[in-house]
Design a protein around this motif. Structure first.
Motif, PDB file in Angstrom:
ATOM      1  N   ILE A   1      26.581  28.957  38.142  1.00  0.00           N
ATOM      2  CA  ILE A   1      27.082  27.701  37.585  1.00  0.00           C
ATOM      3  C   ILE A   1      28.449  27.507  38.214  1.00  0.00           C
ATOM      4  CG2 ILE A   1      27.764  26.491  35.489  1.00  0.00           C
ATOM      5  CD1 ILE A   1      25.942  28.402  33.934  1.00  0.00           C
ATOM      6  N   SER A   2      28.515  26.622  39.206  1.00  0.00           N
ATOM      7  CA  SER A   2      29.775  26.470  39.934  1.00  0.00           C
ATOM      8  C   SER A   2      30.857  25.874  39.052  1.00  0.00           C
ATOM      9  CB  SER A   2      29.604  25.629  41.197  1.00  0.00           C
ATOM     10  OG  SER A   2      28.561  24.726  41.055  1.00  0.00           O
ATOM     11  N   GLY A   3      32.041  26.374  39.214  1.00  0.00           N
ATOM     12  CA  GLY A   3      33.182  25.908  38.443  1.00  0.00           C
ATOM     13  C   GLY A   3      33.269  26.574  37.082  1.00  0.00           C
ATOM     14  N   TYR A   4      32.266  27.361  36.733  1.00  0.00           N
ATOM     15  CA  TYR A   4      32.299  28.059  35.445  1.00  0.00           C
ATOM     16  C   TYR A   4      32.140  29.547  35.670  1.00  0.00           C
ATOM     17  CZ  TYR A   4      30.757  29.575  30.790  1.00  0.00           C
ATOM     18  OH  TYR A   4      30.621  30.231  29.596  1.00  0.00           O
ATOM     19  N   ARG A   5      30.947  29.931  36.109  1.00  0.00           N
ATOM     20  CA  ARG A   5      30.680  31.356  36.249  1.00  0.00           C
ATOM     21  C   ARG A   5      31.476  31.989  37.381  1.00  0.00           C
ATOM     22  NH1 ARG A   5      30.433  33.662  32.497  1.00  0.00           N
ATOM     23  NH2 ARG A   5      28.348  33.331  31.656  1.00  0.00           N
ATOM     24  N   ASP A   6      31.663  31.282  38.479  1.00  0.00           N
ATOM     25  CA  ASP A   6      32.402  31.916  39.569  1.00  0.00           C
ATOM     26  C   ASP A   6      33.835  32.234  39.136  1.00  0.00           C
ATOM     27  OD1 ASP A   6      32.195  28.842  41.594  1.00  0.00           O
ATOM     28  OD2 ASP A   6      32.299  29.173  39.445  1.00  0.00           O
ATOM     29  N   ASP A   7      34.411  31.385  38.280  1.00  0.00           N
ATOM     30  CA  ASP A   7      35.757  31.658  37.798  1.00  0.00           C
ATOM     31  C   ASP A   7      35.766  32.824  36.818  1.00  0.00           C
ATOM     32  OD1 ASP A   7      36.886  28.188  37.652  1.00  0.00           O
ATOM     33  OD2 ASP A   7      36.797  29.650  39.276  1.00  0.00           O
ATOM     34  N   SER A   8      34.793  32.849  35.921  1.00  0.00           N
ATOM     35  CA  SER A   8      34.823  33.916  34.914  1.00  0.00           C
ATOM     36  C   SER A   8      34.521  35.263  35.554  1.00  0.00           C
ATOM     37  CB  SER A   8      33.868  33.607  33.762  1.00  0.00           C
ATOM     38  OG  SER A   8      32.545  33.824  34.140  1.00  0.00           O
ATOM     39  N   LEU A   9      33.773  35.264  36.648  1.00  0.00           N
ATOM     40  CA  LEU A   9      33.496  36.532  37.326  1.00  0.00           C
ATOM     41  C   LEU A   9      34.772  37.111  37.914  1.00  0.00           C
ATOM     42  CD1 LEU A   9      30.060  36.050  39.104  1.00  0.00           C
ATOM     43  CD2 LEU A   9      30.605  37.582  37.236  1.00  0.00           C
ATOM     44  N   GLU A  10      35.685  36.241  38.313  1.00  0.00           N
ATOM     45  CA  GLU A  10      36.965  36.726  38.824  1.00  0.00           C
ATOM     46  C   GLU A  10      37.678  37.503  37.722  1.00  0.00           C
ATOM     47  OE1 GLU A  10      38.108  36.674  41.980  1.00  0.00           O
ATOM     48  OE2 GLU A  10      36.061  35.917  42.233  1.00  0.00           O
ATOM     49  N   THR A  11      37.523  37.012  36.494  1.00  0.00           N
ATOM     50  CA  THR A  11      38.158  37.698  35.363  1.00  0.00           C
ATOM     51  C   THR A  11      37.563  39.092  35.187  1.00  0.00           C
ATOM     52  OG1 THR A  11      38.439  35.576  34.276  1.00  0.00           O
ATOM     53  CG2 THR A  11      38.685  37.517  32.912  1.00  0.00           C
ATOM     54  N   VAL A  12      36.233  39.211  35.291  1.00  0.00           N
ATOM     55  CA  VAL A  12      35.617  40.524  35.106  1.00  0.00           C
ATOM     56  C   VAL A  12      36.052  41.478  36.206  1.00  0.00           C
ATOM     57  CG1 VAL A  12      33.514  41.660  34.351  1.00  0.00           C
ATOM     58  CG2 VAL A  12      33.554  39.211  34.492  1.00  0.00           C
ATOM     59  N   LYS A  13      36.218  40.937  37.399  1.00  0.00           N
ATOM     60  CA  LYS A  13      36.671  41.796  38.496  1.00  0.00           C
ATOM     61  C   LYS A  13      38.065  42.321  38.191  1.00  0.00           C
ATOM     62  CE  LYS A  13      33.876  39.588  42.021  1.00  0.00           C
ATOM     63  NZ  LYS A  13      33.870  38.322  42.752  1.00  0.00           N
ATOM     64  N   ARG A  14      38.884  41.493  37.560  1.00  0.00           N
ATOM     65  CA  ARG A  14      40.221  41.962  37.168  1.00  0.00           C
ATOM     66  C   ARG A  14      40.095  43.002  36.065  1.00  0.00           C
ATOM     67  NH1 ARG A  14      41.810  36.579  37.923  1.00  0.00           N
ATOM     68  NH2 ARG A  14      41.659  36.042  35.726  1.00  0.00           N
ATOM     69  N   ASN A  15      39.151  42.762  35.113  1.00  0.00           N
ATOM     70  CA  ASN A  15      38.936  43.730  34.031  1.00  0.00           C
ATOM     71  C   ASN A  15      38.549  45.094  34.594  1.00  0.00           C
ATOM     72  OD1 ASN A  15      37.334  41.341  31.761  1.00  0.00           O
ATOM     73  ND2 ASN A  15      39.488  41.802  32.114  1.00  0.00           N
ATOM     74  N   GLU A  16      37.739  45.070  35.645  1.00  0.00           N
ATOM     75  CA  GLU A  16      37.295  46.313  36.264  1.00  0.00           C
ATOM     76  C   GLU A  16      38.509  47.158  36.663  1.00  0.00           C
ATOM     77  OE1 GLU A  16      35.352  45.806  40.050  1.00  0.00           O
ATOM     78  OE2 GLU A  16      34.387  47.760  39.950  1.00  0.00           O
ATOM     79  N   VAL A  17      39.481  46.479  37.234  1.00  0.00           N
ATOM     80  CA  VAL A  17      40.694  47.164  37.668  1.00  0.00           C
ATOM     81  C   VAL A  17      41.554  47.561  36.464  1.00  0.00           C
ATOM     82  CG1 VAL A  17      42.835  46.905  38.962  1.00  0.00           C
ATOM     83  CG2 VAL A  17      40.720  45.958  39.879  1.00  0.00           C
ATOM     84  N   GLN A  18      41.752  46.605  35.549  1.00  0.00           N
ATOM     85  CA  GLN A  18      42.635  46.850  34.405  1.00  0.00           C
ATOM     86  C   GLN A  18      42.166  47.993  33.511  1.00  0.00           C
ATOM     87  OE1 GLN A  18      42.174  42.954  32.917  1.00  0.00           O
ATOM     88  NE2 GLN A  18      43.976  42.114  33.949  1.00  0.00           N
ATOM     89  N   TYR A  19      40.840  48.071  33.267  1.00  0.00           N
ATOM     90  CA  TYR A  19      40.351  49.099  32.363  1.00  0.00           C
ATOM     91  C   TYR A  19      39.782  50.314  33.090  1.00  0.00           C
ATOM     92  CZ  TYR A  19      40.651  45.015  29.337  1.00  0.00           C
ATOM     93  OH  TYR A  19      41.089  43.895  28.689  1.00  0.00           O
ATOM     94  N   GLY A  20      39.738  50.217  34.407  1.00  0.00           N
ATOM     95  CA  GLY A  20      39.193  51.340  35.176  1.00  0.00           C
ATOM     96  C   GLY A  20      37.733  51.588  34.886  1.00  0.00           C
ATOM     97  N   ILE A  21      36.965  50.524  34.627  1.00  0.00           N
ATOM     98  CA  ILE A  21      35.537  50.674  34.361  1.00  0.00           C
ATOM     99  C   ILE A  21      34.786  50.002  35.504  1.00  0.00           C
ATOM    100  CG2 ILE A  21      33.692  50.299  32.692  1.00  0.00           C
ATOM    101  CD1 ILE A  21      35.724  49.742  30.588  1.00  0.00           C
ATOM    102  N   PRO A  22      33.852  50.712  36.194  1.00  0.00           N
ATOM    103  CA  PRO A  22      33.137  50.111  37.333  1.00  0.00           C
ATOM    104  C   PRO A  22      32.303  48.897  36.923  1.00  0.00           C
ATOM    105  CG  PRO A  22      32.195  52.261  36.750  1.00  0.00           C
ATOM    106  CD  PRO A  22      33.443  52.106  35.946  1.00  0.00           C
ATOM    107  N   LEU A  23      32.126  47.979  37.859  1.00  0.00           N
ATOM    108  CA  LEU A  23      31.445  46.711  37.605  1.00  0.00           C
ATOM    109  C   LEU A  23      30.214  46.531  38.479  1.00  0.00           C
ATOM    110  CD1 LEU A  23      31.352  43.668  36.635  1.00  0.00           C
ATOM    111  CD2 LEU A  23      32.968  43.200  38.474  1.00  0.00           C
ATOM    112  N   LYS A  24      29.123  45.989  37.855  1.00  0.00           N
ATOM    113  CA  LYS A  24      27.935  45.639  38.620  1.00  0.00           C
ATOM    114  C   LYS A  24      27.624  44.171  38.329  1.00  0.00           C
ATOM    115  CE  LYS A  24      23.901  45.818  40.708  1.00  0.00           C
ATOM    116  NZ  LYS A  24      23.883  45.804  42.197  1.00  0.00           N
TER     117      LYS A  24
END
Lengths: 349, 95
Positions: A92-115
């Motif tokens: 969903i362009s303009g929605y999901r692509d942005d929120s995925l950026e957040t999860v990628k940041r979460n991956e780094v912030q919490y040190g939990i791997p992402l799939k």
């Protein structure tokens, strides 16, 4: 007037907790919320030591706070869990692509791997393409059905033992109301379970089942947790929105209404004469299903055959697979003109 | 009176996609109720019903005054003075 926290009596009150009405300071709020989630987890035996747990993560408020609190409690109380983040890209362009950026940041912030798994790779369709095909109605039906399967597949691929989702108390109350309004007795009987799916499919649990949405947002705000917060562009037409508005109005008058609705839902007993569907497996992909073909297969067939109403309109009689009965169970959608569908469904359930 | 207003949780879309607004009001002290009227007349660009409902905010919108829950300070009657920060957070979106 400035008043002291009703819990510690020392620091200044920062918020009023909706569930209890208690007026507490920030620090006590954090502690009380985290302790309550811990209690929910232990009292309901949601996890076992050593389990590999997929945290369904969208980058939104609930899953971000869930990832934060779960990793915190995992350490603090020594749950011994192997945590990872699982995200679905619906396209969903303009929605999901942005929120995925957040999860990628979460991956780094919490040190939990992402799939990350996408609808495109799983089904050959993005939500944008689906909406173009079917128009602006019933979008959530497609998305919800596909996402549920997508999460199960992702978790299976990553060899998870269990999945945790961020569904909160407000969500639970809405769902109970929704099922009530639709006369969906089968779902009404299942939807309050804090853990589902132990009979074969991957178990999934809801550590936030009794946690108010207001508290999740306040927690994230005070802790400065980074989350993505825009309404999905296709959601305004969703029926759930009506249930949500009603619940919010109820909460404003009597905040306990939310947990009380959950309690009512938990204690419902279905009359023995009510006709209930029997759980089986989809004859094509093997996913859990009460019909010959699971909902995802029916919907996908509709899309690939240019019959967008398939699986959406009510058909007469019990068999809702009327209309797909002419599809040979062994034939693949690829042969019928789909796009890569059959290849992806070599995963067994 | 100068105030710092912040709109979060998606509300910023109703205010020209700008989260933080420094505003100047004529009074010395007002209530949240009066502030909402002012916001509606001076800042709200579109879709009023997403932010307001009757005299108050739409249920599901949290209000914090200097980082304190407005429910502790009298809701709509909560006083706002010069240099205060008021934050509005919407909870009405996916998690």
């Amino acid at each position: 007037m400035v008043r002291q926290c009703e819990h510690c009596g020392e620091r200044r009150q920062a918020l009023r907790r909706p569930k209890t009405g208690h007026k507490v300071c920030r620090e006590c709020f954090f502690q009380l919320l985290e302790d309550e989630v811990h209690e929910t987890i232990t009292q309901n035996q949601l996890f076992k030591k050593g389990e590999r747990v997929a945290i369904a993560a969208s980058g939104g408020k609930d899953s971000t706070v869930l990832a934060h609190i779960l990793s915190e409690l995992n350490t603090r109380h020594d749950y011994g869990l192997d945590l990872f983040l699982l995200s679905i890209d619906e396209g969903i362009s303009g929605y999901r692509d942005d929120s995925l950026e957040t999860v990628k940041r979460n991956e780094v912030q919490y040190g939990i791997p992402l799939k990350v798994l996408s609808y495109k790779e799983l089904y050959g369709w993005t939500m944008d393409e689906i909406v173009k095909e079917i128009g602006r109605k019933n979008n959530c039906t497609f998305c919800g059905v596909f996402r549920r399967q997508a999460l199960d597949r992702g978790a299976a691929l990553m060899k998870a033992d269990k999945m945790a989702t961020g569904h909160n108390a407000d969500d639970m109350a809405e769902t109970i109301l929704l099922n009530l309004l639709r006369g969906d007795i089968a779902r009404l009987s299942r939807c309050t379970a804090i853990m589902t799916g132990e009979e074969g499919a991957l178990p999934r649990c809801k550590p936030f089942k009794y946690t108010y949405e207001k508290e999740i947002v306040m927690y994230a705000y005070f802790k400065k947790l980074d989350y993505f917060s825009t309404e999905c562009i296709y959601s305004p037409n969703a029926y759930r929105g009506y249930a949500r508005d009603f619940i919010k109005d109820l909460e404003a008058i009597r905040p306990r209404a939310i947990v009380d609705i959950i309690k009512s839902g938990e204690d419902f007993r279905i009359s023995s004469t009510a006709r209930m569907p029997v759980q089986g497996v989809c004859s094509r992909c093997g996913y859990i299903s009460s019909q010959k073909l699971c909902k995802a297969c029916v919907l996908l067939d509709g899309l690939n055959r240019g019959l967008p109403r398939l699986g959406i309109s009510r058909t007469r009689g019990i068999k809702s697979t009327k209309g797909v009965a002419d599809i040979d169970e062994k034939s693949t959608v690829a042969e019928a003109g789909g796009n890569g569908f059959s290849k992806k469904l070599s995963l067994e359930f | 009176m100068r105030l710092n207003l912040e709109f979060k949780g998606g509300l910023e879309l109703l205010f020209g996609s700008v989260k933080c607004h420094e505003v100047d009001l004529d009074s010395n002290e007002i209530t949240v109720e009066k502030l909402l009227v002012w916001i509606r007349e001076n800042l709200l660009k579109e879709r009023q019903e997403m932010f307001l409902k009757g005299k108050s905010v739409r249920p599901g919108v949290l209000v914090l005054i200097n980082d304190y829950d407005w429910e502790l300070m009298g809701h709509l009657e909560a006083p706002i003075k010069d240099k205060d920060s008021v934050v509005f957070i919407s909870t009405l979106h996916g998690g």
